[in-house]
Design an enzyme around this catalytic site. Structure first.
Site, PDB file in Angstrom:
ATOM      1  N   SER A 121       4.984 -66.664  41.063  1.00 22.89           N
ATOM      2  CA  SER A 121       5.472 -67.214  42.330  1.00 22.89           C
ATOM      3  C   SER A 121       4.718 -68.436  42.841  1.00 22.89           C
ATOM      4  O   SER A 121       5.119 -69.022  43.847  1.00 22.89           O
ATOM      5  CB  SER A 121       5.479 -66.133  43.414  1.00 22.89           C
ATOM      6  OG  SER A 121       6.606 -65.296  43.257  1.00 22.89           O
ATOM      7  N   LYS A 124       6.669 -71.608  43.628  1.00 20.43           N
ATOM      8  CA  LYS A 124       7.286 -71.972  44.905  1.00 20.43           C
ATOM      9  C   LYS A 124       6.595 -73.152  45.583  1.00 20.43           C
ATOM     10  O   LYS A 124       7.214 -73.844  46.404  1.00 20.43           O
ATOM     11  CB  LYS A 124       7.321 -70.746  45.831  1.00 20.43           C
ATOM     12  CG  LYS A 124       8.229 -69.628  45.318  1.00 20.43           C
ATOM     13  CD  LYS A 124       8.218 -68.432  46.250  1.00 20.43           C
ATOM     14  CE  LYS A 124       9.166 -67.344  45.767  1.00 20.43           C
ATOM     15  NZ  LYS A 124       8.689 -66.643  44.558  1.00 20.43           N
ATOM     16  N   SER A 298       7.166 -65.253  50.012  1.00 22.46           N
ATOM     17  CA  SER A 298       7.481 -65.370  48.585  1.00 22.46           C
ATOM     18  C   SER A 298       8.930 -64.961  48.324  1.00 22.46           C
ATOM     19  O   SER A 298       9.224 -64.137  47.458  1.00 22.46           O
ATOM     20  CB  SER A 298       6.519 -64.522  47.739  1.00 22.46           C
ATOM     21  OG  SER A 298       6.522 -64.967  46.402  1.00 22.46           O
TER      22      SER A 298
END
Length: 465
Positions: A121, A124, A298
């Protein structure tokens, strides 16, 4: 597949530390701004919500001038502090790292910083930079309704906003609402009763399931099939890890039809007539707010939807491939290092994704510059250690990096066998540093998380001269 599941910590004693963090982050830029929603979050107040079509309050300056007199850590000093912690067994046999001075962009510590790693993640952060650079922080995604061919027929034209609200309280702050859109349409139609709803989702193309996603990616509560028309990120309930609808676009269209008083059997996919009259329109929250939420929580669905906005802005197909191709172009145009770039989605959900630590620290250092105001929402979106988002339950114990509670601001990354962390700290001498640590062969995720937190905590405590 692992998912990032911390809940809000709520430790009252951290308020002072978080306020100190806001002051400390002043060293990151001459004029960095955080919207009042994030300021309220850091001060323990409820988040503000903006209705579609309204203008959010002007963001007050919360970060002051960089202290250019703070001493720069030495490479040998940082290496002596971090290298033993990075060799922890919990991080596995392969970990890469990059630490840079935010003020100068100078590398302070590196270990395979250009290596192509599975980022999870932390992807991102890249998506945030790309969409802010192309669309701008004030951009809002439109969802429109136009007249169909026959009287009473209406077409909802998706623009790619996954946050459309349908729950009594929208899951996403400031989301546009389906019921508001229905009110507009009924008012415009006047005495003509709506009879049929067509939903036009032609703005996106290709599969709604990313390459390399785990089998439970759209059913395990962490993600959904990516479609340009969605309510509440495809959620069936107003909780973060709710189940998701198998066909989010069809469900959203049926929710709109219900608000209009049209039966579900009068809903069908199709395309809007050319030049059709507009009956109503709603707009998402400003892009900066969406990016902040994506980073704090997230949110995978929001990430992949925003990646497609990059594709649309760069005249690429709004698909997984088009989005990641467009994102790479944007990064290159910004002059960022893309040698290790190999993204296949915008969320980091895919095990096929590749990024380098150097790219992540390059983005964070650039976002701190006074002349890159469009990227500043990255900072206000990063979770705060032991306080917010995916760091809310981390850094809470002294033996697990607790000394850095409120002093580390970072994006987490977790997949089975993959653990990463990228963000910023202000060290003991007042120097602002950006870091990225990425391990791709871990065997105990919880222990790997603790090990990474200890590394970031050591960096925050380090004068390292």
């Amino acid at each position: 597949m692992a998912r990032e599941t911390p809940q809000r910590g709520g430790r009252a004693g951290l308020i002072g530390a978080v306020v100190a963090l806001v002051v400390a982050l002043a060293l990151a830029a001459t004029t960095v701004f955080a919207g009042s929603e994030i300021v309220d979050t850091l001060s323990g107040k409820p988040k503000a919500h903006w209705r579609a079509g309204t203008t959010p309050p002007a963001p007050p300056p919360v970060l002051a001038a960089m202290d250019t007199q703070a001493p720069l850590p030495t490479q040998s000093g940082v290496s002596a502090s971090l290298a033993p912690l990075l060799s922890a067994q919990a991080l596995g046999p392969h970990i890469t790292a990059s630490v840079v001075d935010v003020s100068t962009g100078q590398s302070i510590f590196s270990s395979e910083q250009d290596a192509a790693m599975t980022p999870a993640s932390t992807t991102k952060v890249v998506t945030a930079a790309a969409v802010l650079a192309t669309r701008g922080p004030a951009y809002r995604i439109e969802t429109r309704v136009v007249a169909g061919v026959q009287p009473g027929e209406v077409v909802i034209v998706a623009g790619g906003d996954p946050t459309l609200g349908v729950f009594p309280t929208s899951y996403y702050p400031g989301a546009a609402r389906i019921d508001d859109l229905a009110v507009q349409v009924k008012k415009t139609l006047g005495d003509t009763a709506p009879t049929k709803v067509t939903y036009d989702v032609s703005v996106f193309s290709g599969s709604g399931i990313g390459p390399g996603w785990d089998p439970d990616a759209t059913t395990g509560g962490s993600g959904a099939v990516i479609t340009p028309l969605m309510t509440e990120g495809g959620r069936t309930k107003s909780t973060k890890y709710s189940d998701r609808y198998a066909q989010p676009d069809q469900q959203a269209a049926q929710a709109f039809a219900k608000a209009l008083g049209v039966p579900a059997n009068a809903v069908a996919a199709g395309t809007a007539p050319q030049g059709a009259r507009e009956l109503g329109k709603v707009e998402s929250a400003p892009l900066a707010r969406m990016v902040e939420f994506m980073l704090q929580e997230s949110d995978n669905v929001l990430a992949d939807a925003l990646a497609r906005q990059v594709a649309l802005a760069k005249n690429q197909p709004a698909s997984f491939e088009g989005a990641t191709t467009a994102m790479k172009t944007v990064l290159q145009d910004l002059g960022l290092p893309v040698a290790g770039y190999g993204l296949v989605d915008g969320s980091g959900f895919s095990r096929n994704d590749r990024l380098s630590p150097a790219l992540l620290t390059g983005i964070l250092a650039m976002a701190a510059r006074a002349d890159r105001g469009e990227l500043h929402a990255i900072f206000s979106g990063l979770p705060v250690a032991a306080y917010s988002g995916t760091l809310s339950t981390r850094y809470v114990k002294s033996q697990e990096g607790g000394s850095a509670a409120g002093l580390v601001r970072a994006k987490t990354g977790t997949l089975t066998g993959v653990n990463s962390l990228t963000g910023i700290v202000v060290d003991a001498d007042g120097r602002t540093l950006a870091f990225a640590f990425m391990a791709d062969q871990t065997t105990n995720g919880s222990q790997a998380v603790i090990a990474l937190d200890r590394v970031a905590a050591a960096l925050a405590a380090c004068g390292c001269r």
